[in-house]
Design a protein around this motif. Structure first.
Motif, PDB file in Angstrom:
ATOM      1  N   ALA A 106       0.833  -1.206   0.000  1.00  0.00           N
ATOM      2  CA  ALA A 106       0.000   0.000   0.000  1.00  0.00           C
ATOM      3  C   ALA A 106       0.866   1.254   0.000  1.00  0.00           C
ATOM      4  CB  ALA A 106      -0.926  -0.007   1.214  1.00  0.00           C
ATOM      5  N   LEU A 107       1.959   1.223   0.748  1.00  0.00           N
ATOM      6  CA  LEU A 107       2.869   2.367   0.777  1.00  0.00           C
ATOM      7  C   LEU A 107       3.535   2.565  -0.585  1.00  0.00           C
ATOM      8  CD1 LEU A 107       4.562   1.776   4.254  1.00  0.00           C
ATOM      9  CD2 LEU A 107       2.906   3.561   3.683  1.00  0.00           C
ATOM     10  N   LEU A 108       3.954   1.478  -1.191  1.00  0.00           N
ATOM     11  CA  LEU A 108       4.579   1.564  -2.515  1.00  0.00           C
ATOM     12  C   LEU A 108       3.596   2.113  -3.542  1.00  0.00           C
ATOM     13  CD1 LEU A 108       6.497  -1.847  -2.539  1.00  0.00           C
ATOM     14  CD2 LEU A 108       7.525   0.433  -2.373  1.00  0.00           C
ATOM     15  N   LYS A 109       2.367   1.630  -3.483  1.00  0.00           N
ATOM     16  CA  LYS A 109       1.340   2.089  -4.422  1.00  0.00           C
ATOM     17  C   LYS A 109       1.057   3.575  -4.248  1.00  0.00           C
ATOM     18  CE  LYS A 109      -3.367   1.059  -5.990  1.00  0.00           C
ATOM     19  NZ  LYS A 109      -4.571   0.204  -5.773  1.00  0.00           N
ATOM     20  N   ALA A 110       1.146   4.051  -3.001  1.00  0.00           N
ATOM     21  CA  ALA A 110       0.876   5.466  -2.721  1.00  0.00           C
ATOM     22  C   ALA A 110       2.030   6.368  -3.150  1.00  0.00           C
ATOM     23  CB  ALA A 110       0.598   5.654  -1.235  1.00  0.00           C
ATOM     24  N   GLY A 111       3.209   5.783  -3.414  1.00  0.00           N
ATOM     25  CA  GLY A 111       4.331   6.580  -3.887  1.00  0.00           C
ATOM     26  C   GLY A 111       5.531   6.644  -2.967  1.00  0.00           C
ATOM     27  N   PHE A 112       5.482   5.925  -1.853  1.00  0.00           N
ATOM     28  CA  PHE A 112       6.616   5.906  -0.932  1.00  0.00           C
ATOM     29  C   PHE A 112       7.695   4.943  -1.433  1.00  0.00           C
ATOM     30  CE2 PHE A 112       2.996   7.080   1.661  1.00  0.00           C
ATOM     31  CZ  PHE A 112       3.490   8.072   2.500  1.00  0.00           C
ATOM     32  N   LYS A 113       8.934   5.265  -1.139  1.00  0.00           N
ATOM     33  CA  LYS A 113      10.016   4.303  -1.275  1.00  0.00           C
ATOM     34  C   LYS A 113      10.178   3.649   0.086  1.00  0.00           C
ATOM     35  CE  LYS A 113      14.972   3.784  -2.175  1.00  0.00           C
ATOM     36  NZ  LYS A 113      16.255   4.483  -2.479  1.00  0.00           N
ATOM     37  N   CYS A 114      10.124   2.328   0.139  1.00  0.00           N
ATOM     38  CA  CYS A 114      10.151   1.620   1.417  1.00  0.00           C
ATOM     39  C   CYS A 114      11.479   0.901   1.634  1.00  0.00           C
ATOM     40  CB  CYS A 114       9.020   0.595   1.477  1.00  0.00           C
ATOM     41  SG  CYS A 114       7.370   1.314   1.427  1.00  0.00           S
ATOM     42  N   PHE A 115      11.845   0.795   2.898  1.00  0.00           N
ATOM     43  CA  PHE A 115      13.018   0.029   3.308  1.00  0.00           C
ATOM     44  C   PHE A 115      12.497  -1.141   4.151  1.00  0.00           C
ATOM     45  CE2 PHE A 115      14.086   4.513   2.927  1.00  0.00           C
ATOM     46  CZ  PHE A 115      15.113   4.473   1.993  1.00  0.00           C
ATOM     47  N   PRO A 116      12.215  -2.291   3.515  1.00  0.00           N
ATOM     48  CA  PRO A 116      11.559  -3.404   4.216  1.00  0.00           C
ATOM     49  C   PRO A 116      12.343  -3.860   5.444  1.00  0.00           C
ATOM     50  CG  PRO A 116      11.550  -3.768   1.853  1.00  0.00           C
ATOM     51  CD  PRO A 116      12.460  -2.603   2.098  1.00  0.00           C
ATOM     52  N   PRO A 117      11.683  -3.959   6.582  1.00  0.00           N
ATOM     53  CA  PRO A 117      12.361  -4.380   7.810  1.00  0.00           C
ATOM     54  C   PRO A 117      12.520  -5.892   7.884  1.00  0.00           C
ATOM     55  CG  PRO A 117      10.053  -4.008   8.264  1.00  0.00           C
ATOM     56  CD  PRO A 117      10.265  -3.629   6.821  1.00  0.00           C
ATOM     57  N   ARG A 118      13.566  -6.338   8.568  1.00  0.00           N
ATOM     58  CA  ARG A 118      13.756  -7.763   8.836  1.00  0.00           C
ATOM     59  C   ARG A 118      13.437  -8.086  10.293  1.00  0.00           C
ATOM     60  NH1 ARG A 118      18.876 -10.543   7.225  1.00  0.00           N
ATOM     61  NH2 ARG A 118      17.455 -12.275   6.839  1.00  0.00           N
ATOM     62  N   GLY A 119      13.067  -7.048  11.048  1.00  0.00           N
ATOM     63  CA  GLY A 119      12.687  -7.236  12.434  1.00  0.00           C
ATOM     64  C   GLY A 119      11.897  -6.036  12.920  1.00  0.00           C
ATOM     65  N   ALA A 120      11.336  -6.141  14.142  1.00  0.00           N
ATOM     66  CA  ALA A 120      10.484  -5.100  14.739  1.00  0.00           C
ATOM     67  C   ALA A 120       9.223  -4.911  13.893  1.00  0.00           C
ATOM     68  CB  ALA A 120      11.242  -3.796  14.932  1.00  0.00           C
ATOM     69  N   TYR A 121       8.460  -3.825  14.152  1.00  0.00           N
ATOM     70  CA  TYR A 121       7.211  -3.665  13.389  1.00  0.00           C
ATOM     71  C   TYR A 121       7.026  -2.242  12.865  1.00  0.00           C
ATOM     72  CZ  TYR A 121       5.614  -2.975  18.322  1.00  0.00           C
ATOM     73  OH  TYR A 121       5.476  -2.610  19.641  1.00  0.00           O
ATOM     74  N   TYR A 122       8.091  -1.766  12.231  1.00  0.00           N
ATOM     75  CA  TYR A 122       8.078  -0.430  11.634  1.00  0.00           C
ATOM     76  C   TYR A 122       8.606  -0.489  10.204  1.00  0.00           C
ATOM     77  CZ  TYR A 122       8.178   0.510  16.654  1.00  0.00           C
ATOM     78  OH  TYR A 122       7.923   0.494  18.002  1.00  0.00           O
ATOM     79  N   VAL A 123       8.188   0.489   9.406  1.00  0.00           N
ATOM     80  CA  VAL A 123       8.723   0.637   8.055  1.00  0.00           C
ATOM     81  C   VAL A 123       9.208   2.069   7.892  1.00  0.00           C
ATOM     82  CG1 VAL A 123       8.294   0.474   5.580  1.00  0.00           C
ATOM     83  CG2 VAL A 123       7.047  -1.019   7.150  1.00  0.00           C
ATOM     84  N   MET A 124      10.485   2.227   7.597  1.00  0.00           N
ATOM     85  CA  MET A 124      11.004   3.552   7.250  1.00  0.00           C
ATOM     86  C   MET A 124      10.779   3.771   5.758  1.00  0.00           C
ATOM     87  SD  MET A 124      12.233   5.566   9.603  1.00  0.00           S
ATOM     88  CE  MET A 124      13.658   6.560   9.159  1.00  0.00           C
ATOM     89  N   THR A 125      10.372   4.989   5.414  1.00  0.00           N
ATOM     90  CA  THR A 125      10.066   5.297   4.021  1.00  0.00           C
ATOM     91  C   THR A 125      10.723   6.605   3.602  1.00  0.00           C
ATOM     92  OG1 THR A 125       8.063   6.568   4.546  1.00  0.00           O
ATOM     93  CG2 THR A 125       7.815   4.176   4.256  1.00  0.00           C
TER      94      THR A 125
END
Length: 231
Positions: free
Chosen positions: A145-164
């Motif tokens: 959903a973030l990618l579709k909205a136009g964000f560049k995402c940095f997929p996490p390998r742990g925890a429950y956050y996404v930096m964009t």
């Protein structure tokens, strides 16, 4: 001259979701030993891992047992963030000092919550597997959903956050963007600059959390669809 006495290490990491590998931790260990530096570690997300990532406590590496202060707690693994119950593990001479300071600052956590925490630590391995799988599903629900909205995402390998990365939206900085998100779109995020020593380094980043119900994530996705990229 080296004046460093201690470093702080957070793995799995908030806000990036970075999980340090054994090789990376061994490099940090070598530097700690060489310069006689204490490692203070925050390992609160140790059971929230994805994509076959493995959590390794730096205290388990040769030479680090007596030079590590490991910090952990109940908040994330057992979803009781309001309880504020946690612990440290370190060498006796260090924990002696920690206990003295802790006694004067907080005395102790409520006894019933400590009892509940002790019971929680006895949960079977299936609990932790289900925990990680649940958050992985939510991660994989939000990122598209973030990618579709136009964000560049940095997929996490742990925890429950996404930096964009928010450069595509054309805002002056992350604070202006997050204010716009709340007021006009109805979605809250954390300005990336709040995580940097120099706020300018995070001025085009924001952090999203996906520790939410599926319907909440779906509604956020719908609202984020109203965002428009800069022309």
């Amino acid at each position: 001259h080296n004046h460093t006495k201690a470093i702080i290490l957070n793995t799995p990491n908030n806000p990036t979701g970075k999980v340090f590998t054994r090789a990376e931790l061994e490099l940090i260990r070598d530097l700690c030993v060489e310069f006689n530096v204490l490692a203070i570690t925050d390992e609160i997300y140790e059971h929230i891992l994805y994509d076959n990532a493995k959590h390794i406590s730096i205290a388990s590496l040769d030479g680090m047992r007596d030079r590590t202060v490991t910090i952990n707690g109940l908040s994330k693994t057992y979803s009781v963030t309001g309880w504020r119950v946690g612990w440290t593990a370190a060498a006796p001479n260090i924990t002696s000092a920690i206990r003295k300071v802790h006694d004067f600052l907080t005395v102790g956590a409520p006894a019933p919550l400590q009892e509940a925490g002790a019971a929680a630590l006895g949960m079977p391995s299936e609990y932790y597997q289900k925990l990680a799988e649940g958050y992985r599903a939510r991660r994989d629900r939000l990122i598209p959903a973030l990618l579709k909205a136009g964000f560049k995402c940095f997929p996490p390998r742990g925890a429950y956050y996404v930096m964009t990365d928010i450069k595509a939206f054309g805002f002056a900085d992350d604070v202006a963007f997050t204010r716009y998100l709340v007021r006009e779109i109805g979605v809250a995020a954390v300005p990336g600059s709040s995580f940097y020593n120099d706020p300018r380094d995070g001025a085009q980043q924001v952090r999203f959390a996906f520790c939410k119900r599926d319907e909440t994530l779906d509604e956020a996705a719908r609202r984020l669809g109203k965002l428009r990229l800069k022309r």
